[in-house]
Design a protein around this motif. Structure first.
Motif, short mmCIF file in Angstrom:
data_model
loop_
_atom_site.label_atom_id
_atom_site.label_comp_id
_atom_site.label_asym_id
_atom_site.label_seq_id
_atom_site.Cartn_x
_atom_site.Cartn_y
_atom_site.Cartn_z
N SER A 231 0.80 -1.09 0.08
CA SER A 231 0.02 0.04 -0.09
C SER A 231 0.92 1.34 0.06
O SER A 231 2.06 1.19 0.32
CB SER A 231 -0.89 -0.01 1.01
N ARG A 232 0.34 2.26 -0.47
CA ARG A 232 0.88 3.63 -0.31
C ARG A 232 1.65 3.83 1.00
O ARG A 232 2.78 4.22 1.20
CB ARG A 232 0.08 4.74 -0.79
N ALA B 118 4.44 13.53 -1.11
CA ALA B 118 3.63 12.40 -1.00
C ALA B 118 3.72 12.13 0.59
O ALA B 118 2.70 11.62 1.06
CB ALA B 118 4.14 11.07 -1.54
N ARG C 136 1.42 5.36 -7.49
CA ARG C 136 1.78 4.72 -6.20
C ARG C 136 1.69 5.34 -5.22
O ARG C 136 1.23 4.93 -4.08
CB ARG C 136 3.05 4.06 -6.66
N LEU C 137 2.11 6.58 -5.16
CA LEU C 137 2.39 7.51 -3.94
C LEU C 137 1.55 8.67 -4.12
O LEU C 137 1.48 9.27 -3.05
CB LEU C 137 3.93 7.80 -3.77
N HIS C 138 1.04 9.31 -4.93
CA HIS C 138 0.34 10.30 -5.18
C HIS C 138 1.23 11.40 -5.04
O HIS C 138 0.71 12.62 -4.44
CB HIS C 138 -1.04 10.55 -4.24
#
Length: 264
Positions: A96-97, A164, A230-232
């Motif tokens: 997850s992020r 992020a 993936r991380l915004h």
């Protein structure tokens, strides 16, 4: 004078090179100095290229390439390589992020990070050996150009993406804020300047540099897309990873295109 200070701040942040005491430091300057990251790349790449050229006079190309790479790693303290390893550990698996961001804060290196370092550094050595065996001058040009262009890629991410992680707890908090359009413009302008100087010195290598521009831009956009998904956003580690990926891609472009545009 302020712009000179910003360059020295960037040089101090990314290398072991000592800077004059009169430069001083203000936290805001760390964000502003991002525009001169490519110029720092010119210093690091220039030193690496000089080591390569000098070592080629005494040693086989394999040793010269190793010494040139060691010089750049020593000069930067492995700053970008550390970011590459942390990013590989965080993004190599399907996590997850939140988990990925937590992994990046762990100082230990995992299997993905070790593999990433081995593969990227090994490929760099192989590419530079291929260039040096064929044309040492072209290898030197490729080193400098790749270092310059690859350090513009993180500046693009600083402009295009938000931070992020937790900006209040970032190791370099000023770099957790997006840079301005003019700052990005200066960074990209330095890449154009490096390309123009390379074209002036070795006009026969213009097609190679233009091909490297395409590859570097494509990899930068890929990293932007992947990090956004993936991380915004970006982190300091992913900026280092981007630099390493784009540098390798640019060197590969030089090696791939050199046989297509032989020098008479």
């Amino acid at each position: 004078m302020h712009q000179l200070r910003l360059f020295f701040i960037a040089l101090q942040f990314f290398t072991r090179v000592p800077v004059p005491r009169w430069v001083g430091f203000e936290p805001a300057w760390l964000q502003q100095c991002a525009r001169y990251f490519p110029l720092v790349g010119a210093v690091v790449g220039g030193c690496s290229a000089l080591v390569l050229w000098g070592a080629m006079q005494l040693f086989p190309a394999t040793v010269a390439v190793g010494l040139a790479m060691a010089a750049s790693v020593w000069l930067t303290g492995g700053f970008h390589e550390d970011g590459l390893a942390d990013s590989c550990d965080a993004l190599g698996g399907a996590v997850s992020r939140e988990k990925a961001l937590a992994i990046m804060k762990d100082s230990r290196i995992g299997s993905y990070g070790a593999l990433g370092l081995i593969l990227v550094l090994g490929l760099k050595a192989a590419v530079l050996l291929g260039l040096a065996d064929t044309d040492p001058a072209l290898a030197a040009l490729a080193i400098v150009w790749a270092h310059v262009a690859s350090r513009a890629a993180p500046v693009w991410l600083l402009h295009a993406l938000p931070y992020a992680g937790d900006a209040d707890h970032a190791k370099a908090k000023p770099l957790a804020t997006q840079i301005s359009g003019p700052g990005l413009g200066i960074a990209l302008g330095l890449v154009v300047l490096a390309t123009a100087v390379g074209a002036w010195l070795t006009p026969e290598n213009v097609p190679l540099m233009l091909g490297a521009v395409v590859v570097a831009a494509g990899l930068t956009f890929y990293m932007q897309s992947m990090l956004e998904r993936r991380l915004h956003g970006y982190t300091g580690d992913t900026l280092g990873a981007t630099q390493q990926v784009v540098e390798l891609g640019a060197l590969l472009a030089f090696l791939a295109l050199a046989p297509l545009f032989p020098v008479d």
